[in-house]
Design a protein around this motif. Sequence first.
Motif, short mmCIF file in Angstrom:
data_model
loop_
_atom_site.label_atom_id
_atom_site.label_comp_id
_atom_site.label_asym_id
_atom_site.label_seq_id
_atom_site.Cartn_x
_atom_site.Cartn_y
_atom_site.Cartn_z
N ILE A 1 0.84 -1.20 0.00
CA ILE A 1 0.00 0.00 0.00
C ILE A 1 0.88 1.25 0.00
CG2 ILE A 1 -1.88 1.21 1.16
CD1 ILE A 1 -2.60 -1.47 2.49
N GLN A 2 0.68 2.09 -0.98
CA GLN A 2 1.55 3.24 -1.20
C GLN A 2 1.70 4.13 0.04
OE1 GLN A 2 0.43 5.46 -4.64
NE2 GLN A 2 1.99 7.03 -4.40
N ASN A 3 2.95 4.45 0.35
CA ASN A 3 3.30 5.40 1.43
C ASN A 3 2.81 4.98 2.80
OD1 ASN A 3 4.64 7.10 -0.37
ND2 ASN A 3 2.77 8.21 -0.87
N LYS B 1 -7.90 0.89 -3.00
CA LYS B 1 -7.80 -0.37 -3.73
C LYS B 1 -7.65 -1.54 -2.73
CE LYS B 1 -7.90 0.51 -8.23
NZ LYS B 1 -6.72 0.92 -8.99
N ALA B 2 -6.87 -1.32 -1.69
CA ALA B 2 -6.71 -2.36 -0.66
C ALA B 2 -8.05 -2.66 0.01
CB ALA B 2 -5.67 -1.93 0.37
N ARG B 3 -8.82 -1.61 0.24
CA ARG B 3 -10.14 -1.79 0.87
C ARG B 3 -11.09 -2.56 -0.05
NH1 ARG B 3 -12.49 3.55 3.58
NH2 ARG B 3 -13.97 1.95 4.28
N ARG B 4 -11.05 -2.24 -1.34
CA ARG B 4 -11.88 -2.97 -2.31
C ARG B 4 -11.50 -4.44 -2.33
NH1 ARG B 4 -11.47 -0.65 -8.17
NH2 ARG B 4 -12.66 -2.56 -8.58
N HIS C 1 -12.82 -6.18 0.82
CA HIS C 1 -14.27 -6.35 0.72
C HIS C 1 -14.62 -7.48 -0.24
CE1 HIS C 1 -18.55 -5.45 0.40
NE2 HIS C 1 -18.40 -5.60 -0.90
N PHE C 2 -13.98 -7.48 -1.41
CA PHE C 2 -14.29 -8.48 -2.43
C PHE C 2 -14.05 -9.90 -1.91
CE2 PHE C 2 -13.03 -11.27 -5.93
CZ PHE C 2 -14.07 -11.07 -6.85
N PHE C 3 -12.88 -10.13 -1.33
CA PHE C 3 -12.57 -11.48 -0.88
C PHE C 3 -13.24 -11.81 0.45
CE2 PHE C 3 -9.35 -10.81 -4.09
CZ PHE C 3 -9.43 -12.02 -4.79
N GLY C 4 -13.45 -10.80 1.28
CA GLY C 4 -14.16 -11.03 2.54
C GLY C 4 -15.61 -11.41 2.32
N ASN C 5 -16.13 -11.05 1.16
CA ASN C 5 -17.53 -11.33 0.83
C ASN C 5 -17.75 -12.78 0.37
OD1 ASN C 5 -20.25 -10.48 0.49
ND2 ASN C 5 -19.93 -10.23 -1.70
N ILE D 1 -10.14 -3.91 8.69
CA ILE D 1 -10.86 -4.82 9.59
C ILE D 1 -12.35 -4.68 9.40
CG2 ILE D 1 -11.44 -5.32 12.00
CD1 ILE D 1 -8.55 -4.51 12.73
N THR D 2 -12.84 -3.46 9.43
CA THR D 2 -14.29 -3.25 9.35
C THR D 2 -14.82 -3.54 7.94
OG1 THR D 2 -13.92 -0.85 9.07
CG2 THR D 2 -14.43 -1.65 11.29
N ASP D 3 -14.01 -3.32 6.91
CA ASP D 3 -14.44 -3.70 5.56
C ASP D 3 -14.65 -5.22 5.48
OD1 ASP D 3 -14.38 -1.12 4.53
OD2 ASP D 3 -12.30 -1.26 3.92
N PHE D 4 -13.77 -5.96 6.12
CA PHE D 4 -13.88 -7.42 6.13
C PHE D 4 -15.14 -7.86 6.88
CE2 PHE D 4 -12.52 -11.58 8.05
CZ PHE D 4 -12.43 -12.30 6.86
N ILE D 5 -15.37 -7.25 8.02
CA ILE D 5 -16.54 -7.60 8.82
C ILE D 5 -17.83 -7.27 8.07
CG2 ILE D 5 -17.84 -7.02 10.91
CD1 ILE D 5 -15.06 -6.56 12.27
#
Length: 338
Positions: free
Chosen positions: A273-275, A290-293, A296-300, A330-334
């Motif tokens: 993840i940049q910087n 992008k990391a959050r997307r 979310h995608f794989f956590g779903n 964490i919360t995106d995964f949840i």
Amino acid sequence: MDKLVLFNNTTKKTLVNKRPGESKFGDNIHLLPAISNIYEQLVNLDVKYVILGIPEDVGVFGNYGKQGTSRAWDATLKVLLNIQSNHTNHADKVLILGYLNFEKELKKLSELQQNSKKDIMKARKLVSSIDKHVAYTVEQIVLAGKTPIVIGGGHNNAYGNIKGTALALKKPINVINFDAHTDYRSQEGRHSGNGFSYANADGFLKNYFIFGLHENYTSKEIFKTLNNTETIAYNTFEAISVRKELKFKTEMERGLNHISDSSFGIEIDCDAIQNTPSSAMTPSGFSVNKARRFVHFFGNQKKAAYLHICEAAPTPETENQVGKLITYLITDFIKANL
């Protein structure tokens, strides 16, 4: 479980900042009351996610990396506990278990020199010991039917996550790794750069997908290994974000196709993840969004077995930003699976 330190109400009260009319995430999470019979306690709790901290950087040292990953757990707690608890965050489905205490190992590490081959080997022996504790704790969580969210430490801890999950499920698992590096180096003693190669050699890892590999930091030999191993697939950051030969969403779908035949772990290396302050911080990498997307995608996906966020190395000046980043993930995964 002698390394496990339970998160408790006393510590929680010192970290949660109360505000009138607000309910914080930390107000609504679950805690375990006793250190004994972890499995039995978890089985009987109506929670889905169990958060575990691994504050260590022994594996990073053993891979000649920059230390500091031992600080990510505390940085995360300070932020996570103070986000709002509302209908989107599902704090009532979360248990914060605590952290694995590797202070003794870190003390031994402080006496070692990174420019000494003998000391590097000593550090790698310490990592093998850490592996056992991580694997056992993750195994208990998965056996209890819960999903581990593992925070902190170097990427050496991928091995314990994979082994523990595989032992609990009684079969090898698949993994997708959002990372600038393969961490598939030779079996030269355990460190943060070979968790996946060891997991594969020991029969715990089946299919492996590396997402966003940096071409400048992948050796000719590693590329040869990747290209000659049927169970491994990958893409590169340059192909997606620089040359635009591949599309981010399409590549996530290709990655899912490679791992979706079985339960799989999601590994997020903050080096990608940049910087982001990390053991191998990069000025060129994927954005936080992008990391959050990705999470979310794989956590779903129903077969997502765990989430591991590692390699973040906050300083006192950057700990709040690092804590926010990890908390978002964490919360995106949840949210993706509730």
